[in-house]
Design a protein around this motif. Structure first.
Motif, mmCIF file in Angstrom:
data_model
loop_
_atom_site.group_PDB
_atom_site.id
_atom_site.type_symbol
_atom_site.label_atom_id
_atom_site.label_comp_id
_atom_site.label_asym_id
_atom_site.label_seq_id
_atom_site.Cartn_x
_atom_site.Cartn_y
_atom_site.Cartn_z
ATOM 1 N N GLY A 195 17.475 16.915 -31.522
ATOM 2 C CA GLY A 195 18.239 17.076 -32.749
ATOM 3 C C GLY A 195 18.930 18.418 -32.856
ATOM 4 O O GLY A 195 19.867 18.581 -33.634
ATOM 5 N N LEU A 196 18.457 19.380 -32.069
ATOM 6 C CA LEU A 196 19.019 20.729 -32.113
ATOM 7 C C LEU A 196 19.926 20.916 -30.906
ATOM 8 O O LEU A 196 19.493 20.788 -29.754
ATOM 9 N N LEU A 197 21.189 21.217 -31.162
ATOM 10 C CA LEU A 197 22.133 21.425 -30.077
ATOM 11 C C LEU A 197 21.738 22.646 -29.243
ATOM 12 O O LEU A 197 21.072 23.571 -29.730
ATOM 13 N N ARG A 198 22.174 22.649 -27.998
ATOM 14 C CA ARG A 198 21.786 23.705 -27.072
ATOM 15 C C ARG A 198 22.165 25.096 -27.578
ATOM 16 O O ARG A 198 21.415 26.062 -27.395
ATOM 17 N N ASP A 199 23.318 25.192 -28.231
ATOM 18 C CA ASP A 199 23.752 26.502 -28.747
ATOM 19 C C ASP A 199 23.241 26.775 -30.162
ATOM 20 O O ASP A 199 23.608 27.778 -30.764
ATOM 21 N N ARG A 200 22.404 25.844 -30.688
ATOM 22 C CA ARG A 200 21.794 25.985 -32.016
ATOM 23 C C ARG A 200 22.851 26.049 -33.124
ATOM 24 O O ARG A 200 22.572 26.508 -34.237
ATOM 25 N N SER A 201 24.031 25.559 -32.848
ATOM 26 C CA SER A 201 25.117 25.651 -33.824
ATOM 27 C C SER A 201 24.925 24.721 -35.015
ATOM 28 O O SER A 201 25.614 24.865 -36.030
ATOM 29 N N ASN A 202 24.005 23.754 -34.914
ATOM 30 C CA ASN A 202 23.736 22.882 -36.061
ATOM 31 C C ASN A 202 22.445 23.263 -36.782
ATOM 32 O O ASN A 202 21.844 22.441 -37.481
ATOM 33 N N LEU A 203 22.036 24.516 -36.616
ATOM 34 C CA LEU A 203 20.925 25.055 -37.402
ATOM 35 C C LEU A 203 21.525 25.815 -38.584
ATOM 36 O O LEU A 203 22.184 26.843 -38.417
ATOM 37 N N VAL A 204 21.318 25.276 -39.785
ATOM 38 C CA VAL A 204 21.954 25.798 -40.994
ATOM 39 C C VAL A 204 20.935 26.606 -41.803
ATOM 40 O O VAL A 204 19.771 26.206 -41.925
ATOM 41 N N ASP A 205 21.370 27.708 -42.338
ATOM 42 C CA ASP A 205 20.502 28.566 -43.170
ATOM 43 C C ASP A 205 19.242 29.022 -42.434
ATOM 44 O O ASP A 205 18.223 29.348 -43.053
ATOM 45 N N GLY A 206 19.287 29.007 -41.133
ATOM 46 C CA GLY A 206 18.181 29.529 -40.335
ATOM 47 C C GLY A 206 17.047 28.568 -40.045
ATOM 48 O O GLY A 206 16.367 28.705 -39.030
ATOM 49 N N THR A 207 16.809 27.578 -40.912
ATOM 50 C CA THR A 207 15.650 26.689 -40.725
ATOM 51 C C THR A 207 15.959 25.206 -40.918
ATOM 52 O O THR A 207 15.051 24.377 -40.792
ATOM 53 N N HIS A 208 17.188 24.839 -41.225
ATOM 54 C CA HIS A 208 17.530 23.435 -41.501
ATOM 55 C C HIS A 208 18.431 22.881 -40.398
ATOM 56 O O HIS A 208 19.557 23.360 -40.212
ATOM 57 N N VAL A 209 17.935 21.877 -39.686
ATOM 58 C CA VAL A 209 18.744 21.251 -38.647
ATOM 59 C C VAL A 209 19.708 20.256 -39.301
ATOM 60 O O VAL A 209 19.307 19.427 -40.120
ATOM 61 N N LYS A 210 20.963 20.374 -38.933
ATOM 62 C CA LYS A 210 22.007 19.481 -39.461
ATOM 63 C C LYS A 210 22.079 18.239 -38.584
ATOM 64 O O LYS A 210 22.337 18.319 -37.391
ATOM 65 N N LEU A 211 21.827 17.072 -39.199
ATOM 66 C CA LEU A 211 21.832 15.798 -38.477
ATOM 67 C C LEU A 211 22.735 14.798 -39.169
ATOM 68 O O LEU A 211 22.824 14.775 -40.402
ATOM 69 N N TYR A 212 23.376 13.964 -38.369
ATOM 70 C CA TYR A 212 24.214 12.893 -38.900
ATOM 71 C C TYR A 212 23.448 11.579 -38.844
ATOM 72 O O TYR A 212 22.760 11.281 -37.862
ATOM 73 N N SER A 213 23.564 10.806 -39.909
ATOM 74 C CA SER A 213 22.908 9.504 -40.004
ATOM 75 C C SER A 213 23.915 8.409 -39.652
ATOM 76 O O SER A 213 25.014 8.361 -40.212
ATOM 77 N N GLN A 214 23.535 7.522 -38.726
ATOM 78 C CA GLN A 214 24.423 6.419 -38.388
ATOM 79 C C GLN A 214 24.688 5.582 -39.639
ATOM 80 O O GLN A 214 23.751 5.179 -40.333
ATOM 81 N N PRO A 215 25.945 5.304 -39.953
ATOM 82 C CA PRO A 215 26.252 4.555 -41.172
ATOM 83 C C PRO A 215 25.472 3.247 -41.263
ATOM 84 O O PRO A 215 25.497 2.430 -40.344
ATOM 85 N N GLY A 216 24.767 3.082 -42.370
ATOM 86 C CA GLY A 216 24.032 1.854 -42.623
ATOM 87 C C GLY A 216 22.761 1.681 -41.839
ATOM 88 O O GLY A 216 21.863 0.950 -42.248
ATOM 89 N N LYS A 217 22.653 2.341 -40.673
ATOM 90 C CA LYS A 217 21.539 2.142 -39.754
ATOM 91 C C LYS A 217 20.551 3.308 -39.731
ATOM 92 O O LYS A 217 19.397 3.142 -39.378
ATOM 93 N N HIS A 218 21.047 4.525 -40.017
ATOM 94 C CA HIS A 218 20.222 5.704 -40.292
ATOM 95 C C HIS A 218 19.596 6.387 -39.083
ATOM 96 O O HIS A 218 18.847 7.350 -39.258
ATOM 97 N N ALA A 219 19.858 5.914 -37.872
ATOM 98 C CA ALA A 219 19.438 6.669 -36.695
ATOM 99 C C ALA A 219 20.191 7.994 -36.674
ATOM 100 O O ALA A 219 21.310 8.097 -37.184
ATOM 101 N N PHE A 220 19.587 9.015 -36.087
ATOM 102 C CA PHE A 220 20.133 10.365 -36.191
ATOM 103 C C PHE A 220 20.727 10.875 -34.877
ATOM 104 O O PHE A 220 20.184 10.639 -33.792
#
Length: 224
Positions: free
Chosen positions: A98-123
């Protein structure tokens, strides 16, 4: 349960702007040594010496666009100094990093940013990755409801289904079919949704029973 601490590491989830379903409960477990997940078929070895513990977020929805009952997971690995060491996120019974190699989707230092598949919710950590799915658009539209009332590992033997129940669920979910916009909005888990995994496990069959009663009431006058 320390909701403030659990919230500190909770993922920031990005949902499609046409998404009809949002989490209703999150079962939280903290693991500090090697062993199995209590809520899914997965074990953890704690081989990385940087990791002090991991937080398992078992995220529950009443519905996936194709079935009643949905449970996805996020695992956040926390280091000895409180940093996020890594993250895994579930994807249709499996999991990806869930965490990109460059950690660019780590928000506010402790929150991993994830996208939910529409309707299906896989991340996934990047929304464009969903375009690799051949059924991205059809599963939420013409194939809505096709799996009826789902029964998976944690609830084997806890409740049951039949052809009539599956038909009712499919008919109901077809009324909610949609086309994903593929534009996403941030969602933060409300602390009031947090419970322990045993509490969530006990609540799910009751929620399913209530949802089925609502479906039968709503479809009572519909010619099936």
């Amino acid at each position: 349960m320390n909701h403030e601490w659990i919230s500190k590491y909770a993922p920031y989830i990005y949902f499609d702007n046409n998404e009809p379903f949002f989490p209703v409960r999150v079962g939280v477990t903290v693991l500090e040594e090697a062993g199995p997940s209590p809520s899914t078929r997965r074990s953890f070895e704690f081989e990385d010496p940087r990791v002090k513990y991991l937080i398992e977020y078992a995220i529950y929805w009443d519905y996936d666009i194709q079935h009643l009952y949905e449970l996805e997971h996020v695992w956040v690995y926390v280091g000895h100094d409180g940093e996020v060491v890594d993250c895994d996120a579930s994807f249709h019974g499996r999991h990806f990093k869930g965490l990109l190699r460059d950690r660019s989707n780590l928000v506010d230092g402790t929150h991993v940013k994830l996208y939910s598949q529409p309707g299906k919710h896989a991340f996934l950590p990047q929304a464009d990755m969903f375009y690799l799915l051949p059924d991205l658009m059809t599963c939420t539209d013409e194939n809505a409801g096709r799996r009826g009332l789902l029964i998976t590992g944690p609830f084997d033997g806890v409740y049951s289904t039949d052809d009539e129940t599956n038909r009712l669920v499919e008919l109901y979910l077809k009324t909610l079919r949609f086309k994903p916009s593929m534009e996403f909005t941030e969602y933060r888990i409300d602390p009031s949704l947090y419970v322990t995994w045993p509490e969530l496990h006990a609540e799910v069959p009751l929620r399913i029973k209530d949802r089925l009663a609502e479906i039968r009431q709503q479809l009572g006058g519909v010619n099936r």
